[in-house]
Design an enzyme around this catalytic site. Sequence first.
Site, PDB file in Angstrom:
ATOM      1  N   ASP A  16       0.650  -0.984   0.084  1.00  0.00           N
ATOM      2  CA  ASP A  16      -0.020  -0.099   0.012  1.00  0.00           C
ATOM      3  C   ASP A  16       0.748   1.267  -0.030  1.00  0.00           C
ATOM      4  O   ASP A  16       1.616   1.469   0.954  1.00  0.00           O
ATOM      5  CB  ASP A  16      -0.805   0.040   1.421  1.00  0.00           C
ATOM      6  CG  ASP A  16      -1.870   1.130   1.497  1.00  0.00           C
ATOM      7  OD1 ASP A  16      -2.065   1.795   0.259  1.00  0.00           O
ATOM      8  OD2 ASP A  16      -2.701   1.377   2.349  1.00  0.00           O
ATOM      9  N   ASP A 110      -3.045   2.052  -5.967  1.00  0.00           N
ATOM     10  CA  ASP A 110      -1.793   2.233  -4.820  1.00  0.00           C
ATOM     11  C   ASP A 110      -1.921   1.186  -4.074  1.00  0.00           C
ATOM     12  O   ASP A 110      -1.185   1.228  -3.111  1.00  0.00           O
ATOM     13  CB  ASP A 110      -1.939   3.651  -4.352  1.00  0.00           C
ATOM     14  CG  ASP A 110      -2.946   3.655  -3.078  1.00  0.00           C
ATOM     15  OD1 ASP A 110      -4.010   3.077  -3.266  1.00  0.00           O
ATOM     16  OD2 ASP A 110      -2.523   4.006  -1.967  1.00  0.00           O
ATOM     17  N   GLU A 111      -2.644   0.103  -4.327  1.00  0.00           N
ATOM     18  CA  GLU A 111      -2.842  -0.996  -3.254  1.00  0.00           C
ATOM     19  C   GLU A 111      -2.853  -2.450  -4.137  1.00  0.00           C
ATOM     20  O   GLU A 111      -3.833  -2.581  -5.075  1.00  0.00           O
ATOM     21  CB  GLU A 111      -4.137  -0.936  -2.538  1.00  0.00           C
ATOM     22  CG  GLU A 111      -4.103  -0.415  -1.137  1.00  0.00           C
ATOM     23  CD  GLU A 111      -5.347  -0.704  -0.638  1.00  0.00           C
ATOM     24  OE1 GLU A 111      -5.979  -1.535  -0.048  1.00  0.00           O
ATOM     25  OE2 GLU A 111      -6.016   0.481  -0.883  1.00  0.00           O
TER      26      GLU A 111
HETATM   27 MG   LIG Z   1      -2.418   3.880   0.154  1.00  0.00          MG
END
Ligand SMILES: [Mg+2]
Length: 368
Positions: A16, A110-111
Amino acid sequence: MNDLTTTQMRKIIHVDMDAFYASVEQRDNPQFRGLPLAVGGSAARGVVAAASYEARAFGVHSAMPSVTAKRKCPDLIFVPPRFDVYKVVSQQIREIFAEYTSLIEPLSLDEAYLDVTVNLKGMEIATEIALEIRTKIKQVTGLNASAGISYNKFLAKIASDLNKPNGQAVITPKKGPGFVEGLPVKKFHGVGPATAERMRKYGIETGLDLKSKSLIFLQEHFGKSGPYFYGIARGIDERQVNPDRIRKSVGAEDTFVEDIDDLECATAELKPLAEKVWRCCEAQGVSGKTVTVKIKYSDFTQVTRSRTGILPFTNMADILDAASGLLATVYPFKRSVRLLGVTLSSMTNDQPPDANEEQPQLDLNLQQ
Ligand SMILES: [Mg+2]
């Protein structure tokens, strides 16, 4: 070998990025480094899509109305989102993941979950893989990532939060079940605010409380999510890392404390749902062309009504209008309304449409 043993032997990493959009803006605009910054619109109806750590220190967080954020932090700098740039960075980090495994399941730009049980580098120790990946992300993008390492997706996601920012944590099979017992359920992935509130009414506030409930109880009160909740309370999550996962829809629903009979009240309940759906879409840089409203009656029967537009929705108000219109088509209600849901589907994110994507539903499609 039983299922539980198989599960405990998996090695899952949840990666993350830290304050992703905000960190990209601070990277590309050195004058904003070290300052409270929010990505999002500053206009009256704007919402914070991401907040830098400096802004978070003032209590600013994503999904917060921009007016509230500005009040909490008068010096807050607002920067409009640049999704094209975020997508490029996202692609760079996915290429790094791909050096280690092909089992990559992105959750958003983003993960992602990575299954590294068997990996392309033949590395034994998942914490070392996580450290290497984070180091490479920093080298290639200049940005910090955090990671969680565990034997299933649920615990890996919890672990990535433990040493944020720029850190990583492991939850071992031995520690997993005990760890879950002590956590508040509202921190669980899959337990949103409405579910957490319902759980609280049944006396469920921690993992241990959740564990004390039977499978039958959980199924009765939480439907299809019941077995998932039963498992995670014990540190068990059988969900596979699914590399072909395409987000097919974004939806939110709410069960009311008291059933609703009139159209005006029911319509008012659609607003927080539409807002939640739209914030989720904004955060992920996606939208959809189909709005579906789900209506569940007091006798637990349900109907759904859908409408598909020519173009993807571009704002919350239009989603709410469409949902309100669909709800009105089933009024007068045949029984009191127990639950309402709003879902956006036929998703796009500027990528070429996927060949496997389901065809949009027909206008005013009725499913019992
Ligand atoms: Mg994040």
